[in-house]
Design an enzyme around this catalytic site. Sequence first.
Site, PDB file in Angstrom:
ATOM      1  CB  THR A 124     -50.099 122.937  67.475  1.00  0.00           C
ATOM      2  OG1 THR A 124     -51.056 123.711  66.786  1.00  0.00           O
ATOM      3  CG2 THR A 124     -49.936 123.516  68.870  1.00  0.00           C
ATOM      4  CG  ASP A 125     -50.814 125.802  62.891  1.00  0.00           C
ATOM      5  OD1 ASP A 125     -51.463 125.337  63.855  1.00  0.00           O
ATOM      6  OD2 ASP A 125     -51.303 125.960  61.752  1.00  0.00           O
ATOM      7  CD  GLU A 126     -54.671 125.523  67.460  1.00  0.00           C
ATOM      8  OE1 GLU A 126     -55.127 126.100  68.456  1.00  0.00           O
ATOM      9  OE2 GLU A 126     -55.216 124.560  66.903  1.00  0.00           O
ATOM     10  CE1 TYR A 149     -53.292 121.526  71.987  1.00  0.00           C
ATOM     11  CE2 TYR A 149     -53.798 123.145  70.296  1.00  0.00           C
ATOM     12  CZ  TYR A 149     -53.211 121.955  70.670  1.00  0.00           C
ATOM     13  OH  TYR A 149     -52.539 121.190  69.746  1.00  0.00           O
ATOM     14  CE  LYS A 153     -48.644 120.502  71.612  1.00  0.00           C
ATOM     15  NZ  LYS A 153     -48.304 119.056  71.813  1.00  0.00           N
TER      16      LYS A 153
HETATM   17  N1  LIG Z   1     -54.972 117.300  65.492  1.00  0.00           N
HETATM   18  C1  LIG Z   1     -54.335 118.305  64.912  1.00  0.00           C
HETATM   19  O1  LIG Z   1     -54.827 118.892  63.968  1.00  0.00           O
HETATM   20  C2  LIG Z   1     -52.969 118.729  65.413  1.00  0.00           C
HETATM   21  C3  LIG Z   1     -52.284 119.715  64.717  1.00  0.00           C
HETATM   22  C4  LIG Z   1     -51.017 120.079  65.136  1.00  0.00           C
HETATM   23  C5  LIG Z   1     -50.460 119.475  66.242  1.00  0.00           C
HETATM   24  N2  LIG Z   1     -51.136 118.532  66.929  1.00  0.00           N
HETATM   25  C6  LIG Z   1     -50.489 117.909  68.094  1.00  0.00           C
HETATM   26  O2  LIG Z   1     -50.341 116.533  67.791  1.00  0.00           O
HETATM   27  C7  LIG Z   1     -50.461 115.758  68.966  1.00  0.00           C
HETATM   28  C8  LIG Z   1     -51.518 114.698  68.781  1.00  0.00           C
HETATM   29  O3  LIG Z   1     -52.756 115.327  68.493  1.00  0.00           O
HETATM   30  P1  LIG Z   1     -54.071 114.482  68.239  1.00  0.00           P
HETATM   31  O4  LIG Z   1     -54.963 115.285  67.398  1.00  0.00           O
HETATM   32  O5  LIG Z   1     -53.708 113.124  67.826  1.00  0.00           O
HETATM   33  O6  LIG Z   1     -54.663 114.432  69.724  1.00  0.00           O
HETATM   34  P2  LIG Z   1     -55.701 113.427  70.375  1.00  0.00           P
HETATM   35  O7  LIG Z   1     -56.404 114.246  71.410  1.00  0.00           O
HETATM   36  O8  LIG Z   1     -56.481 112.702  69.348  1.00  0.00           O
HETATM   37  O9  LIG Z   1     -54.790 112.342  71.098  1.00  0.00           O
HETATM   38  C9  LIG Z   1     -54.035 112.618  72.242  1.00  0.00           C
HETATM   39  C10 LIG Z   1     -53.656 111.288  72.867  1.00  0.00           C
HETATM   40  O10 LIG Z   1     -52.848 111.578  74.027  1.00  0.00           O
HETATM   41  C11 LIG Z   1     -53.310 110.786  75.113  1.00  0.00           C
HETATM   42  N3  LIG Z   1     -53.016 111.507  76.353  1.00  0.00           N
HETATM   43  C12 LIG Z   1     -53.582 112.652  76.802  1.00  0.00           C
HETATM   44  N4  LIG Z   1     -53.053 112.990  77.996  1.00  0.00           N
HETATM   45  C13 LIG Z   1     -52.115 112.043  78.293  1.00  0.00           C
HETATM   46  C14 LIG Z   1     -51.227 111.848  79.370  1.00  0.00           C
HETATM   47  N5  LIG Z   1     -51.191 112.700  80.409  1.00  0.00           N
HETATM   48  N6  LIG Z   1     -50.398 110.783  79.352  1.00  0.00           N
HETATM   49  C15 LIG Z   1     -50.427 109.900  78.310  1.00  0.00           C
HETATM   50  N7  LIG Z   1     -51.270 110.037  77.265  1.00  0.00           N
HETATM   51  C16 LIG Z   1     -52.097 111.095  77.252  1.00  0.00           C
HETATM   52  C17 LIG Z   1     -54.796 110.609  74.880  1.00  0.00           C
HETATM   53  O11 LIG Z   1     -55.292 109.466  75.550  1.00  0.00           O
HETATM   54  C18 LIG Z   1     -54.851 110.478  73.360  1.00  0.00           C
HETATM   55  O12 LIG Z   1     -54.710 109.131  72.958  1.00  0.00           O
HETATM   56  C19 LIG Z   1     -50.779 116.736  70.107  1.00  0.00           C
HETATM   57  O13 LIG Z   1     -49.586 116.984  70.791  1.00  0.00           O
HETATM   58  C20 LIG Z   1     -51.270 117.968  69.381  1.00  0.00           C
HETATM   59  O14 LIG Z   1     -50.968 119.119  70.138  1.00  0.00           O
HETATM   60  C21 LIG Z   1     -52.396 118.152  66.552  1.00  0.00           C
END
Ligand SMILES: NC(=O)c1ccc[n+]([C@@H]2O[C@H](COP(=O)([O-])OP(=O)(O)OC[C@H]3O[C@@H](n4cnc5c(N)ncnc54)[C@H](O)[C@@H]3O)[C@@H](O)[C@H]2O)c1
Length: 340
Positions: A124-126, A149, A153
Site C-alpha cells: 500500500t502507498d500508506e 496497519y 505492511k
Molecule cells: N483496499 C485498498 O484500498 C488497498 C489499497 C492498497 C493496498 N491494499 C492491500 O491489498 C490487499 C487486499 O486488501 P483488501 O482491501 O482486499 O482487504 P480485505 O480486508 O478486503 O481482504 C483481506 C482478505 O485477507 C484475508 N485474511 C486476513 N488475514 C488472513 C490470514 N492470516 N490468512 C489468510 N487470509 C487472511 C481475509 O479473510 C480477507 O478475505 C491488502 O494486502 C492491503 O494491504 C489495499
Amino acid sequence: MKLLVTGGAGFIGSNFVLYMLQQHRDYEIVNVDALTYAGNLENIKAIEQNPKHTFVKADICDAAKMDELIGQGVDIVVNFAAESHVDRSILEPDVFVKTNVLGTQALLDAAKKHNVTKFVQVSTDEVYGTLGETGLFTEETPLTPNSPYSASKAGGDLLVRAYQETFGLPVNITRCSNNYGPYQFPEKLIPLIISKALNDQPLPVYGDGLNIRDWLYVEDHCSAIDLVIHEGVNGEVYNIGGNNERTNLHIIRTILEQLGKPESLITYVQERPGHDRRYGIDPAKIMTELGWKPKHNFETGIRETIAWYLDNKEWWTRIQSVKYEPYYAKQYSQRFEGTQ
Ligand SMILES: NC(=O)c1ccc[n+]([C@@H]2O[C@H](COP(=O)([O-])OP(=O)(O)OC[C@H]3O[C@@H](n4cnc5c(N)ncnc54)[C@H](O)[C@@H]3O)[C@@H](O)[C@H]2O)c1
C-alpha cells in the site's frame, strides 16, 4: 501456470481471482483465505464450479500448510491476505503484526523452499506516510508509516525485499493507492457512505473531511498486478495509482449527488488519531517501464461502483447485519458523541 493467491475472498483478492480466470483461462488458481470478518465466499460464488479454481480455508501464518500448498507445484504466489483496516489497527494492533508480518514470512519461507518463479507482495502507498500539499510518492520515497496497519505492511515489505537480497527469491512489491469497486467491505469509505446514504443514516466524516486519497478502480489494480507478474523486473517495487486525488468530502458529495440524497446527512466526527493528510501516487514507473494504463477515471469508476452497490444490496446488507454492526457501533459511537 499455477498461482497461489492469498486473501482471495476479500475485496481486491476476489476481484483479482475473477479477473485472472477470465484473462488466462488455462491458469490454475489456489485461493487461500482464512475467512476473517473481511473474507466472504459470496465474492467468489461465480467460480465455485470452475475446475481451475480451488478454495482453501487456511491462515497464512500456518507455515506447515503454506509449505504443503506451495509445494504442490505452485509457480507464482500473490499475497493479498492482510488485516487491512486502519481503524481496526488502532483498536487491535497485534493481529496486524501477526498476519501482515509473520504471515508474509511464512509464505516467503515456503516460496523460497519450493523455488517459485515469482512472489508478488501486494502493499500500500500508506507505507510512505503522509504528503504535504505538493509532491507524490515515488518508489524511492522513504518508508515512514504512521499507523499500526501501515507499519505492519512496511514490515512485510521489508521481509520481501530481504528474501530477494539474501536468498535470491524473485520478488516484486506493488504499492497501490486507495481502491474502490465491487465487493468492498462496507467499513471502507465509499461502500460505507453508499450504504449509509441509501438508508438515510448519518454519514460519519473524520475531522474536516479534507484528507486526500488517490483513488483507483479495483479492476485497474488487477490489470497492473497481472502485468507485474508477467513483466515485472525481479526485485523492483512498482507504485500503482490512477492520478485521481480527491478529498473525502468530494467523494461523499459525489455519492450523495448521484443517489439524490441531501448533504444534511454529512456528520463531522472526531478525527482519527494519526490520520494521514494526503496520499498521492506517482505511477510513472509502471506506466513507462511496463506499459500499464488504467481504464477508468474517477468519474466512470464511481458511477459503476454505485450501480454495483445498488444492484447488490443483498450482498452488503447481509454482511452488515452479520459481521459489521457490532464493530461499527464500537468504532463510531464515541466519535458521534464527539460530533463537531
Ligand atoms: N483496499 C485498498 O484500498 C488497498 C489499497 C492498497 C493496498 N491494499 C492491500 O491489498 C490487499 C487486499 O486488501 P483488501 O482491501 O482486499 O482487504 P480485505 O480486508 O478486503 O481482504 C483481506 C482478505 O485477507 C484475508 N485474511 C486476513 N488475514 C488472513 C490470514 N492470516 N490468512 C489468510 N487470509 C487472511 C481475509 O479473510 C480477507 O478475505 C491488502 O494486502 C492491503 O494491504 C489495499
